[in-house]
Write an enzyme that holds these catalytic residues in place. Structure first.
Site, PDB file in Angstrom:
ATOM      1  N   LYS A  76       0.844  -1.204   0.000  1.00  0.00           N
ATOM      2  CA  LYS A  76       0.000   0.000   0.000  1.00  0.00           C
ATOM      3  C   LYS A  76       0.876   1.250   0.000  1.00  0.00           C
ATOM      4  O   LYS A  76       2.007   1.199   0.483  1.00  0.00           O
ATOM      5  CB  LYS A  76      -0.851   0.021   1.284  1.00  0.00           C
ATOM      6  N   ARG A  98     -10.557 -11.162   1.537  1.00  0.00           N
ATOM      7  CA  ARG A  98     -11.446 -12.179   0.959  1.00  0.00           C
ATOM      8  C   ARG A  98     -10.834 -13.576   1.080  1.00  0.00           C
ATOM      9  O   ARG A  98     -11.560 -14.561   1.137  1.00  0.00           O
ATOM     10  CB  ARG A  98     -11.775 -11.816  -0.494  1.00  0.00           C
TER      11      ARG A  98
HETATM   12  N1  BES Z   1      -8.286  -3.366   3.919  1.00  0.00           N
HETATM   13  C1  BES Z   1      -8.294  -3.004   2.568  1.00  0.00           C
HETATM   14  C2  BES Z   1      -9.485  -2.136   2.175  1.00  0.00           C
HETATM   15  C3  BES Z   1      -9.580  -0.838   2.901  1.00  0.00           C
HETATM   16  C4  BES Z   1      -8.720   0.195   2.606  1.00  0.00           C
HETATM   17  C5  BES Z   1     -10.532  -0.649   3.861  1.00  0.00           C
HETATM   18  C6  BES Z   1      -8.820   1.380   3.284  1.00  0.00           C
HETATM   19  C7  BES Z   1     -10.649   0.537   4.558  1.00  0.00           C
HETATM   20  C8  BES Z   1      -9.767   1.550   4.259  1.00  0.00           C
HETATM   21  C9  BES Z   1      -8.332  -4.251   1.676  1.00  0.00           C
HETATM   22  O1  BES Z   1      -7.632  -5.340   2.159  1.00  0.00           O
HETATM   23  C10 BES Z   1      -7.703  -3.871   0.371  1.00  0.00           C
HETATM   24  O2  BES Z   1      -6.572  -3.497   0.394  1.00  0.00           O
HETATM   25  N2  BES Z   1      -8.459  -3.952  -0.703  1.00  0.00           N
HETATM   26  C11 BES Z   1      -7.972  -3.596  -1.985  1.00  0.00           C
HETATM   27  C12 BES Z   1      -8.488  -4.603  -2.992  1.00  0.00           C
HETATM   28  C13 BES Z   1      -7.911  -4.440  -4.346  1.00  0.00           C
HETATM   29  C14 BES Z   1      -6.466  -4.835  -4.350  1.00  0.00           C
HETATM   30  C15 BES Z   1      -8.704  -5.282  -5.295  1.00  0.00           C
HETATM   31  C16 BES Z   1      -8.475  -2.210  -2.339  1.00  0.00           C
HETATM   32  O3  BES Z   1      -9.637  -1.926  -2.105  1.00  0.00           O
HETATM   33  O4  BES Z   1      -7.688  -1.411  -2.824  1.00  0.00           O
HETATM   34 ZN    ZN Z   2      -5.584  -5.315   1.614  1.00  0.00          ZN
END
Ligand code: BES
Ligand code: ZN
Ligand code: ZN
Length: 477
Positions: A257, A331
């Site tokens: 991230k 997921r």
């Molecule tokens: N935990 C994150 C989603 C999230 C980010 C929730 C910020 C609350 C605040 C999740 O694990 C994630 O990183 N999802 C990705 C999925 C993508 C790679 C398909 C996302 O949403 O960017």
């Molecule tokens: Zn994530």
């Protein structure tokens, strides 16, 4: 320090006091106010028809008159949570730690919301501050004119929500997956529900491939937590299961991230926090239900052992998944828990997760993105509950056309879709691991940057009040 909520027979003198007058301001006549004060209140509300609060400053304590308006419904209830929050912000300035509230009219329907708003807005995560002597913390709300049982329920809701916030705000260096299990175990002992967890060895022997893959680069072992509360008076014959995403920190893994805001990912176990806290609240309130909580937990780290894009893993269900993006880890762990849920033959499974940025982009922090399969009536009930507690749902579809987006040439599924419909493709992925009536909640309201009324910044405890309200309204499904 948690707010204590007690019933009191009569108001005590020289205490910070909140009087709920109702529209009929005459109700203040019988109260211990001077003639001048009464006149001031009348004049104030006459001159300020839109104001809800009138303050009487008596040297060392405050009297606040609240004038609820006439309409009803969930918008109005929410308004009184907000008025409660506003009242606390003033009383806090006066340095109060104890307040008393009295309803002068028939406002039992609104008073709980007011108390909830006041108590929840007073929440602060200050356990790591070494100097708190200048902090004013709300310690006690005493209420005149409400039934003790009603007050007990409100205090269960408040206490549960604050527990969820505490868990969410706790950083991963103080809350690994094992620490989370310990914390849940303490909640179980206090409220009286059953708790057990599977350790890494057991998780390996069960071949929970999703949970193990995400855990590969972690310095901490994963856990799989099982919570159960079964009231002897349970109205549902088959259990309702709550599944919570318990990612104690999400770096994104190798698909790392961006640095900005990454600290918020300590609350990526907000789904887990809501599940544990709600079952705590349900048990404390002794609601007549049978509920089970399943919480798969790990952090998502980077390291030489980490999963990398292109890896193919075998899930607990036996299905194979091509990991395209290691940041779509929620997921993977939820899928194993959803498969585990099958053995209970549940009447309904609701999963809660901070699953996608896409849900947040779609509805912002004011709602929850919900999806449903074979659970239309339950979704309608949940939707009604979500309005009551003002954690409103926005329903997204699970149309089969979206399935194409998560097809992989080398495995049964891939763990991300394309740039479109990110919240839905996450839901579609999970759907492959369910065979019962199921509701998926993507908690876009779980982590907020700035305090918004009684929703305090950081982890909001989202989902806790919603699940408790659902359990309270649950008959049989
Ligand atoms: N935990 C994150 C989603 C999230 C980010 C929730 C910020 C609350 C605040 C999740 O694990 C994630 O990183 N999802 C990705 C999925 C993508 C790679 C398909 C996302 O949403 O960017
Ligand atoms: Zn994530
Ligand atoms: Zn995550």
């Amino acid at each position: 320090m948690e707010v204590q909520i007690n019933a009191r027979k009569a108001l005590q003198k020289k205490h910070h006091t909140i009087l709920f007058s109702g529209n009929n301001l005459k109700s203040i006549e019988s109260e211990d106010l001077t003639k001048d004060e009464k006149k001031y209140v009348y004049d104030f509300f006459k001159a300020n028809v839109k104001r809800d609060l009138c303050f009487l400053n008596r040297y060392d304590y405050l009297i606040v008159i609240v004038r609820p308006s006439r309409s009803s419904g969930h918008q109005e209830t929410e308004k009184f949570r907000q008025i409660g929050a506003k009242t606390w912000s003033y009383i806090k300035l006066a340095g109060a730690e104890k307040v008393q509230v009295k309803s002068l009219g028939d406002h039992v329907d609104i008073l709980p919301a007011f108390i909830e708003g006041m108590a929840l807005s007073s929440y602060e995560f200050i356990k790591y501050l070494t100097d708190t002597k200048d902090k004013t913390m709300l310690k006690e709300i005493s209420v005149v004119g409400m039934k003790e049982t009603d007050l007990h329920y409100i205090s269960c809701v408040i206490s549960a929500t604050c527990k969820a916030r505490d868990l969410g705000n706790e950083p991963v260096n103080h809350l690994s997956s094992e620490d989370l299990s310990e914390a849940i175990s303490r909640l179980a002992k206090e409220a009286g529900f059953k708790f057990d967890f599977l350790n890494k060895k057991k998780i390996q022997s069960l071949k929970m491939g999703g949970l193990l893959a995400v855990n590969q680069a972690s310095p901490y072992p994963p856990t799989f937590n099982i919570l159960e509360y079964k009231s002897p008076k349970a109205t549902n014959k088959k259990p309702v299961i709550f599944v919570g995403k318990g990612v104690t920190f999400d770096t994104g893994g190798v698909s790392i991230k961006p640095a900005a805001g990454m600290e918020k990912m300590k609350a990526d176990m907000s789904g887990a926090a809501a599940v544990a806290a709600a079952i705590y609240g349900i048990a404390k309130a002794k609601l007549p239900v049978h509920v089970i909580g399943l919480i798969p937990s790990t952090d998502n780290r980077i390291g030489s052992h980490a999963i990398v894009p292109g890896d193919v893993i075998t899930m607990y269900s036996g299905k194979t998944v091509e990991v395209i993006n290691t940041d779509a880890e929620g997921r993977l762990i939820l899928a194993d828990a959803l498969h585990y849920a099958k053995k209970y033959q549940p009447s309904l499974v609701i999963d809660l997760a901070t699953l996608t940025g896409a849900a947040m982009m779609a509805v912002g922090e004011h709602g929850i993105v919900g999806m449903e399969k074979n659970a239309d009536a339950a979704f309608q009930l949940l939707n009604h509950c979500s309005e009551n507690v003002y954690e409103r749902l926005v329903k997204f579809p699970l149309w089969e056309e979206y399935d194409d987006l998560i097809k992989s040439p080398v495995a049964d599924l891939k763990n991300i879709g394309g740039p479109q419909a990110g919240a839905i493709t996450a839901g579609k992925f999970l759907e492959h691991f369910t065979d019962y009536p199921w509701i998926h909640l993507d908690l876009s309201n779980a982590i907020i940057d700035r305090t918004n009324s009684y929703r305090t910044s950081g982890a909001t405890g989202a989902g806790t009040r919603l699940l408790m309200e659902f359990a309270r309204n649950l008959k049989d499904l």
